[in-house]
Design an enzyme around this catalytic site. Structure first.
Site, PDB file in Angstrom:
ATOM      1  N   THR A   1      -1.454  -8.312  -4.204  1.00 43.77           N
ATOM      2  CA  THR A   1      -1.106  -9.925  -3.926  1.00 43.77           C
ATOM      3  C   THR A   1      -1.871 -10.201  -2.732  1.00 43.77           C
ATOM      4  O   THR A   1      -1.644  -9.644  -1.382  1.00 43.77           O
ATOM      5  CB  THR A   1       0.595  -9.890  -3.705  1.00 43.77           C
TER       6      THR A   1
ATOM      7  N   LYS B   1       2.556 -15.613  -8.033  1.00 44.42           N
ATOM      8  CA  LYS B   1       3.422 -14.541  -7.433  1.00 44.42           C
ATOM      9  C   LYS B   1       4.114 -14.941  -6.069  1.00 44.42           C
ATOM     10  O   LYS B   1       4.897 -14.468  -5.744  1.00 44.42           O
ATOM     11  CB  LYS B   1       2.234 -13.558  -7.258  1.00 44.42           C
TER      12      LYS B   1
HETATM   13  P1  NA7 Z   1       1.361   0.024  -0.186  1.00 45.25           P
HETATM   14  O1  NA7 Z   1       2.464   0.917  -0.348  1.00 45.25           O
HETATM   15  O2  NA7 Z   1       1.297  -0.405   0.870  1.00 45.25           O
HETATM   16  O3  NA7 Z   1      -0.141   0.695  -0.588  1.00 45.25           O
HETATM   17  C1  NA7 Z   1      -1.133   0.290  -0.040  1.00 45.25           C
HETATM   18  C2  NA7 Z   1      -2.462   0.958  -0.597  1.00 45.25           C
HETATM   19  O4  NA7 Z   1      -3.488  -0.045   0.062  1.00 45.25           O
HETATM   20  C3  NA7 Z   1      -2.410   2.513  -0.281  1.00 45.25           C
HETATM   21  O5  NA7 Z   1      -3.315   2.872  -1.068  1.00 45.25           O
HETATM   22  C4  NA7 Z   1      -3.607   2.209   1.288  1.00 45.25           C
HETATM   23  O6  NA7 Z   1      -4.069   3.328   1.531  1.00 45.25           O
HETATM   24  C5  NA7 Z   1      -4.279   1.055   0.764  1.00 45.25           C
HETATM   25  N1  NA7 Z   1      -4.737   0.429   1.774  1.00 45.25           N
HETATM   26  C6  NA7 Z   1      -4.219  -0.105   2.797  1.00 45.25           C
HETATM   27  N2  NA7 Z   1      -5.191  -0.752   3.631  1.00 45.25           N
HETATM   28  C7  NA7 Z   1      -6.285  -0.443   3.368  1.00 45.25           C
HETATM   29  C8  NA7 Z   1      -7.543  -0.463   3.961  1.00 45.25           C
HETATM   30  N3  NA7 Z   1      -7.807  -1.024   5.285  1.00 45.25           N
HETATM   31  N4  NA7 Z   1      -8.560   0.242   3.224  1.00 45.25           N
HETATM   32  C9  NA7 Z   1      -8.608   0.938   2.142  1.00 45.25           C
HETATM   33  N5  NA7 Z   1      -7.250   0.901   1.644  1.00 45.25           N
HETATM   34  C10 NA7 Z   1      -6.140   0.655   2.268  1.00 45.25           C
HETATM   35  O7  NA7 Z   1       1.400  -1.159  -1.318  1.00 45.25           O
HETATM   36  P2  NA7 Z   1       2.127  -1.083  -2.650  1.00 45.25           P
HETATM   37  O8  NA7 Z   1       1.453   0.085  -3.807  1.00 45.25           O
HETATM   38  O9  NA7 Z   1       3.767  -0.997  -2.791  1.00 45.25           O
HETATM   39  O10 NA7 Z   1       1.439  -2.449  -3.093  1.00 45.25           O
HETATM   40  C11 NA7 Z   1       0.252  -3.013  -3.370  1.00 45.25           C
HETATM   41  C12 NA7 Z   1       0.229  -4.257  -3.766  1.00 45.25           C
HETATM   42  O11 NA7 Z   1       0.867  -4.933  -4.674  1.00 45.25           O
HETATM   43  C13 NA7 Z   1       0.567  -5.108  -2.620  1.00 45.25           C
HETATM   44  O12 NA7 Z   1      -0.338  -6.256  -2.483  1.00 45.25           O
HETATM   45  C14 NA7 Z   1       1.904  -5.642  -2.773  1.00 45.25           C
HETATM   46  O13 NA7 Z   1       1.877  -6.843  -2.080  1.00 45.25           O
HETATM   47  C15 NA7 Z   1       2.012  -5.656  -4.230  1.00 45.25           C
HETATM   48  P3  NA7 Z   1      -3.350   4.663   2.159  1.00 45.25           P
HETATM   49  O14 NA7 Z   1      -2.862   5.383   1.004  1.00 45.25           O
HETATM   50  O15 NA7 Z   1      -2.410   4.050   3.095  1.00 45.25           O
HETATM   51  O16 NA7 Z   1      -4.534   5.351   2.803  1.00 45.25           O
END
Ligand code: NA7
Length: 287
Positions: A96, A171
């Protein structure tokens, strides 16, 4: 079977990726915290060293990361997706983010000869596990059709809502409504409790007048027990309220109730050292 790439193994992203692996698609995964992919690798997925490598290996690449900065990092960062995206491939983003960012991603994909599908989701971790998510897509309907063979394993309903930005707008409008509903329940409970009346009395009455409602079935038990395991974390709801207010500001639409609610969500998020569900907005009044 198309080769699928997957970026983002969070609370929702991981169960989605697991379903794609279990459906038998060849899947290549990249996640910032690589260890979160271990069990999926044991189940047959390959691991990529960079987002670029995951993109280069995929016919359909999914991204599902937390917020706009995370999506910008995986797409435009060093060794990012856009450096590896193949002409003719499809990028499906289920994060999102703002409608404006979705439009920027669409342009960047088109410049590389790839297609983009804006595809935020609703249904939470539970829906992701069961393959019963609802997809709110925007973009070209033919891109949706091309992605359908994979999306059908993830969702029970695929909405095509209009051009790029339409899916994210719906959304954000939806999450704004949920946030206000939960905040309204928290305020009602605060008033009842301050009068020396138990929460259950209000909930019993609401249950027989409203019937079944997610806010009563799912959020009220968290509020009465003050136990908030994150189903949809308050940090993500706070992000979505911010995105909704930013969009409203660009459009010149006042959202007074949302602006007020955002203050309590931000306060509780700031005071929560751990990831808690957005029902924890109730703790603003408990304090
Ligand atoms: P989460 O549980 O907050 O997971 C977020 C994912 O995004 C996770 O794989 C993180 O990697 C990744 N992430 C967060 N910041 C970064 C950066 N800077 N670079 C690369 N990857 C990153 O979210 P959900 O799965 O509950 O939800 C995903 C979306 O769907 C979100 O927009 C919701 O609002 C709806 P990590 O594992 O922490 O290394």
């Amino acid at each position: 079977m198309p080769k699928v790439g997957w970026i983002g193994l969070g609370l929702i992203g991981k169960p989605m990726a697991r379903r794609v692996v279990e459906a038998g698609f060849p899947v290549t995964i990249w996640n910032r915290t690589a260890s979160k992919a271990d069990d999926l690798v044991r189940a047959g997925a390959k691991i990529a060293a960079t987002p670029r490598e995951a993109a280069a290996a995929s016919d359909i690449l999914f991204t599902c990361v937390s917020d706009p900065p995370a999506l910008e990092a995986v797409l435009w960062g060093a060794d990012g997706v856009l450096a590896g995206l193949r002409p003719g491939s499809i990028l499906v983003d289920s994060s999102t983010v703002s409608p404006a960012l979705a439009r920027r991603v669409a342009v960047a994909c088109a410049e590389r000869g790839a297609e983009f599908l804006e595809a935020p989701i609703t249904g939470g971790t539970w829906g992701a596990e069961k393959g019963e998510l609802v997809f709110l897509t925007g973009g070209d309907a033919t891109t949706l059709d091309r992605a359908r063979p994979v999306l059908d394993h993830l969702g029970k309903k695929l909405f095509h809502l209009g051009p790029y930005g339409a899916g994210q707008t719906i959304k954000l409008a939806m999450n704004l409504l949920y946030a206000l509903e939960v905040q309204a329940l928290a305020e009602s409970l605060a008033l009842v409790n301050a009068s020396g009346i138990a929460s259950e009395k209000l909930l019993d009455v609401l249950g027989s007048s409203m019937g079944r409602a997610p806010v009563l079935d799912v959020k009220a038990p968290m509020m009465t027990s003050a136990n908030y395991p994150p189903s949809f974390p308050i940090r993500l709801m706070d992000k979505d309220l911010g995105l909704a207010l930013e969009l409203a500001n660009q459009l010149g639409v006042p959202l007074p109730a949302t602006a007020a609610a955002r203050e309590t969500y931000s306060a509780v998020k700031g005071a929560s050292p751990e990831d808690v569900d957005y029902a924890a907005v109730r703790s603003f009044w408990r304090k």
